[in-house]
Design a protein around this motif. Structure first.
Motif, PDB file in Angstrom:
ATOM      1  N   ALA A  32       0.836  -1.203   0.000  1.00 53.58           N
ATOM      2  CA  ALA A  32       0.000   0.000   0.000  1.00 53.58           C
ATOM      3  C   ALA A  32       0.872   1.255   0.000  1.00 53.58           C
ATOM      4  CB  ALA A  32      -0.937   0.001   1.208  1.00 53.58           C
ATOM      5  N   TRP A  33       1.978   1.234   0.762  1.00 50.20           N
ATOM      6  CA  TRP A  33       2.882   2.383   0.768  1.00 50.20           C
ATOM      7  C   TRP A  33       3.485   2.606  -0.615  1.00 50.20           C
ATOM      8  CZ3 TRP A  33       8.075   2.878  -0.359  1.00 50.20           C
ATOM      9  CH2 TRP A  33       8.626   4.137  -0.093  1.00 50.20           C
ATOM     10  N   LEU A  34       3.935   1.545  -1.268  1.00 53.82           N
ATOM     11  CA  LEU A  34       4.526   1.682  -2.600  1.00 53.82           C
ATOM     12  C   LEU A  34       3.550   2.337  -3.582  1.00 53.82           C
ATOM     13  CD1 LEU A  34       6.472  -1.673  -3.134  1.00 53.82           C
ATOM     14  CD2 LEU A  34       7.445   0.635  -2.998  1.00 53.82           C
ATOM     15  N   LEU A  35       2.284   1.985  -3.470  1.00 56.18           N
ATOM     16  CA  LEU A  35       1.285   2.519  -4.400  1.00 56.18           C
ATOM     17  C   LEU A  35       0.828   3.918  -3.990  1.00 56.18           C
ATOM     18  CD1 LEU A  35      -0.913  -0.674  -4.917  1.00 56.18           C
ATOM     19  CD2 LEU A  35       1.027   0.122  -6.296  1.00 56.18           C
ATOM     20  N   ASP A  36       0.850   4.213  -2.706  1.00 51.38           N
ATOM     21  CA  ASP A  36       0.256   5.442  -2.178  1.00 51.38           C
ATOM     22  C   ASP A  36       1.277   6.564  -1.976  1.00 51.38           C
ATOM     23  OD1 ASP A  36      -2.175   6.688  -0.526  1.00 51.38           O
ATOM     24  OD2 ASP A  36      -0.372   6.960   0.685  1.00 51.38           O
ATOM     25  N   ALA A  53       8.001   7.764 -14.196  1.00 54.29           N
ATOM     26  CA  ALA A  53       6.709   7.083 -14.106  1.00 54.29           C
ATOM     27  C   ALA A  53       6.068   7.380 -12.752  1.00 54.29           C
ATOM     28  CB  ALA A  53       6.885   5.580 -14.283  1.00 54.29           C
ATOM     29  N   SER A  54       4.779   7.151 -12.651  1.00 53.38           N
ATOM     30  CA  SER A  54       4.064   7.356 -11.396  1.00 53.38           C
ATOM     31  C   SER A  54       2.929   6.339 -11.307  1.00 53.38           C
ATOM     32  CB  SER A  54       3.496   8.774 -11.307  1.00 53.38           C
ATOM     33  OG  SER A  54       2.795   8.956 -10.090  1.00 53.38           O
ATOM     34  N   THR A  55       2.669   5.863 -10.110  1.00 56.93           N
ATOM     35  CA  THR A  55       1.546   4.947  -9.920  1.00 56.93           C
ATOM     36  C   THR A  55       0.224   5.694  -9.830  1.00 56.93           C
ATOM     37  OG1 THR A  55       1.962   4.988  -7.533  1.00 56.93           O
ATOM     38  CG2 THR A  55       2.926   3.174  -8.775  1.00 56.93           C
ATOM     39  N   GLY A  56       0.282   7.026  -9.641  1.00 55.47           N
ATOM     40  CA  GLY A  56      -0.946   7.806  -9.564  1.00 55.47           C
ATOM     41  C   GLY A  56      -1.663   7.592  -8.241  1.00 55.47           C
ATOM     42  N   THR A  57      -2.890   8.041  -8.186  1.00 54.81           N
ATOM     43  CA  THR A  57      -3.705   7.916  -6.979  1.00 54.81           C
ATOM     44  C   THR A  57      -4.289   6.516  -6.868  1.00 54.81           C
ATOM     45  OG1 THR A  57      -4.300  10.250  -7.142  1.00 54.81           O
ATOM     46  CG2 THR A  57      -5.670   8.883  -5.728  1.00 54.81           C
ATOM     47  N   VAL A  58      -4.246   5.953  -5.668  1.00 50.77           N
ATOM     48  CA  VAL A  58      -4.829   4.631  -5.439  1.00 50.77           C
ATOM     49  C   VAL A  58      -6.355   4.758  -5.467  1.00 50.77           C
ATOM     50  CG1 VAL A  58      -4.964   2.659  -3.883  1.00 50.77           C
ATOM     51  CG2 VAL A  58      -2.839   3.974  -4.054  1.00 50.77           C
ATOM     52  N   ASP A  59      -6.985   4.094  -6.422  1.00 50.88           N
ATOM     53  CA  ASP A  59      -8.434   4.221  -6.563  1.00 50.88           C
ATOM     54  C   ASP A  59      -9.165   3.240  -5.642  1.00 50.88           C
ATOM     55  OD1 ASP A  59      -8.269   1.703  -7.799  1.00 50.88           O
ATOM     56  OD2 ASP A  59      -8.332   2.540  -9.819  1.00 50.88           O
ATOM     57  N   GLU A  60     -10.489   3.343  -5.628  1.00 50.76           N
ATOM     58  CA  GLU A  60     -11.290   2.521  -4.722  1.00 50.76           C
ATOM     59  C   GLU A  60     -11.172   1.038  -5.060  1.00 50.76           C
ATOM     60  OE1 GLU A  60     -15.295   3.796  -4.424  1.00 50.76           O
ATOM     61  OE2 GLU A  60     -14.803   5.853  -3.822  1.00 50.76           O
ATOM     62  N   VAL A  61     -11.077   0.714  -6.328  1.00 50.71           N
ATOM     63  CA  VAL A  61     -10.967  -0.692  -6.730  1.00 50.71           C
ATOM     64  C   VAL A  61      -9.688  -1.299  -6.160  1.00 50.71           C
ATOM     65  CG1 VAL A  61     -10.694  -2.267  -8.689  1.00 50.71           C
ATOM     66  CG2 VAL A  61     -12.357  -0.392  -8.803  1.00 50.71           C
ATOM     67  N   THR A  62      -8.586  -0.585  -6.282  1.00 53.09           N
ATOM     68  CA  THR A  62      -7.319  -1.077  -5.734  1.00 53.09           C
ATOM     69  C   THR A  62      -7.372  -1.122  -4.216  1.00 53.09           C
ATOM     70  OG1 THR A  62      -6.124  -0.177  -7.639  1.00 53.09           O
ATOM     71  CG2 THR A  62      -4.825  -0.697  -5.680  1.00 53.09           C
ATOM     72  N   GLY A  63      -8.030  -0.148  -3.602  1.00 56.65           N
ATOM     73  CA  GLY A  63      -8.178  -0.162  -2.155  1.00 56.65           C
ATOM     74  C   GLY A  63      -8.930  -1.385  -1.670  1.00 56.65           C
ATOM     75  N   ARG A  64      -9.982  -1.760  -2.384  1.00 54.03           N
ATOM     76  CA  ARG A  64     -10.737  -2.966  -2.002  1.00 54.03           C
ATOM     77  C   ARG A  64      -9.886  -4.211  -2.224  1.00 54.03           C
ATOM     78  NH1 ARG A  64     -15.044  -0.020  -4.460  1.00 54.03           N
ATOM     79  NH2 ARG A  64     -14.823  -1.186  -6.410  1.00 54.03           N
ATOM     80  N   TRP A  65      -9.103  -4.222  -3.289  1.00 53.24           N
ATOM     81  CA  TRP A  65      -8.223  -5.369  -3.550  1.00 53.24           C
ATOM     82  C   TRP A  65      -7.195  -5.524  -2.434  1.00 53.24           C
ATOM     83  CZ3 TRP A  65      -2.875  -5.036  -5.075  1.00 53.24           C
ATOM     84  CH2 TRP A  65      -2.306  -6.271  -5.393  1.00 53.24           C
ATOM     85  N   LEU A  66      -6.612  -4.409  -1.968  1.00 53.18           N
ATOM     86  CA  LEU A  66      -5.656  -4.474  -0.871  1.00 53.18           C
ATOM     87  C   LEU A  66      -6.318  -4.981   0.405  1.00 53.18           C
ATOM     88  CD1 LEU A  66      -3.724  -1.130  -1.476  1.00 53.18           C
ATOM     89  CD2 LEU A  66      -2.746  -3.433  -1.636  1.00 53.18           C
ATOM     90  N   ALA A  67      -7.555  -4.544   0.672  1.00 52.26           N
ATOM     91  CA  ALA A  67      -8.262  -5.010   1.865  1.00 52.26           C
ATOM     92  C   ALA A  67      -8.537  -6.508   1.791  1.00 52.26           C
ATOM     93  CB  ALA A  67      -9.568  -4.234   2.033  1.00 52.26           C
TER      94      ALA A  67
END
Length: 321
Positions: A32-36, A53-67
């Motif tokens: 999560a830190w790497l992405l955020d 390059a940039s990973t950009g903002t962590v979206d809700e879909v990725t947040g649910r996947w991490l959870a």
């Protein structure tokens, strides 16, 4: 040394805990830190000419996947296959590869390029499929300390904790050599098609002597980068706080989350650090903790270095390798 008590009103740690405190597994938190985390190098800075390059903002879909991954991290643990001496850079790279594979963009990871049997030319960290094109990402996760005689304006004054390299040397290596790997004749044998774009994805933390407020920084470094302090062992008395943790190397990425019973008091952490420096010269990364919801959460972090580290770092800056 001024005590690192004057923290910015809004630290990255506070942001991270607001977003990710529900995550319990340390490897999912590191991912999560790497992405955020903010990029260490500013993708918009003209110095880089679009090569960051940039990973950009962590979206809700990725947040649910991490959870979901946090509730059952077995697949991630198997993928990481951590050994006792796993390097931090390789650990971070494998975390990112796991995410890119999940995203469906990963073509290849860690592709070594050789000229003959014994000559290694380089390695593609990531080959990705983006918009139908083949893209090369060079990936780095680094921590550097601003050597105290420098004012922060030059990247060569940011030195690795073990004095192995500098931010300036690392950036030059990436930009001048590693991002041009796809142009080498030997590399083309490993590519399914020409690389359309080569970029660097760089995450990390920068550490400043004493307080953590931001001094002048080198051109091209993100103004919002993750930061902490550093101090010599003899200066440890000036570090504010009552609760601490000494972070293991693979715990250097995400802000720490520690069970209440595992936090160290001032005396215990001083004794642990003193014992360490009796037999070793490796700097230690400590987290300053405050009580959260049933746990202790990092509010600041800093490297404690041997008392002669500054003089050795000064020589490293003056005589770059």
């Amino acid at each position: 040394m001024p005590a690192p008590t004057d923290r910015p009103a809004a630290t990255y740690q506070a942001h991270f805990h607001r977003r990710w405190n529900h995550l319990r597994d340390p490897h999912v938190r590191a991912l999560a830190w790497l992405l955020d985390a903010p990029d260490l190098l500013d993708p918009e800075a003209p110095e880089w000419r679009g090569r960051i390059a940039s990973t950009g903002t962590v979206d809700e879909v990725t947040g649910r996947w991490l959870a979901a991954l946090d509730s059952d991290p077995s697949a991630l643990h198997s993928w990481l296959d951590i050994k006792p001496f796993t390097r931090l850079g390789r650990y971070a790279e494998n975390l990112m590869a796991f995410y890119l594979r999940h995203q469906g963009t990963l073509v290849a990871h860690g592709v070594q390029v050789r000229a003959g049997k014994n000559e290694t030319i380089g390695e593609f960290d990531f080959l990705l499929r983006k918009g139908g094109a083949l893209v090369h990402w060079e990936f780095a996760t680094k921590l550097y300390l601003l050597e105290a005689s420098g004012n922060g304006r030059h990247a060569d004054y940011f030195v690795g904790p073990n004095l192995a390299d500098t931010l300036g040397a690392k950036v030059r290596k990436i930009m001048d050599r590693q991002l041009s790997l796809s142009q080498h004749p030997a590399a083309k044998l490993h590519l399914p098609e020409p690389v359309a774009q080569a970029q660097a994805l760089v995450k990390g933390w920068l550490f400043y002597h004493g307080k953590t407020p931001l001094p002048a920084i080198p051109a091209g470094v993100s103004s919002g980068h993750c930061r902490g302090f550093w101090c010599a062992q003899e200066e440890l008395q000036w570090v504010a706080g009552e609760h601490f943790a000494v972070l293991p190397r693979l715990g250097w990425l995400a802000p720490a989350k520690v069970p209440i019973g595992q936090a160290l008091g001032r005396r215990a952490v001083r004794e642990m650090i003193a014992g360490h420096f009796q037999t070793a010269t490796t700097p230690l990364l400590i987290a300053l903790l405050a009580q959260g919801d049933g746990c202790m959460l990092e509010v600041d972090r800093g490297f404690v270095v041997p008392d002669d580290w500054h003089s050795r770092a000064e020589r490293r800056v003056v005589q770059p390798g």
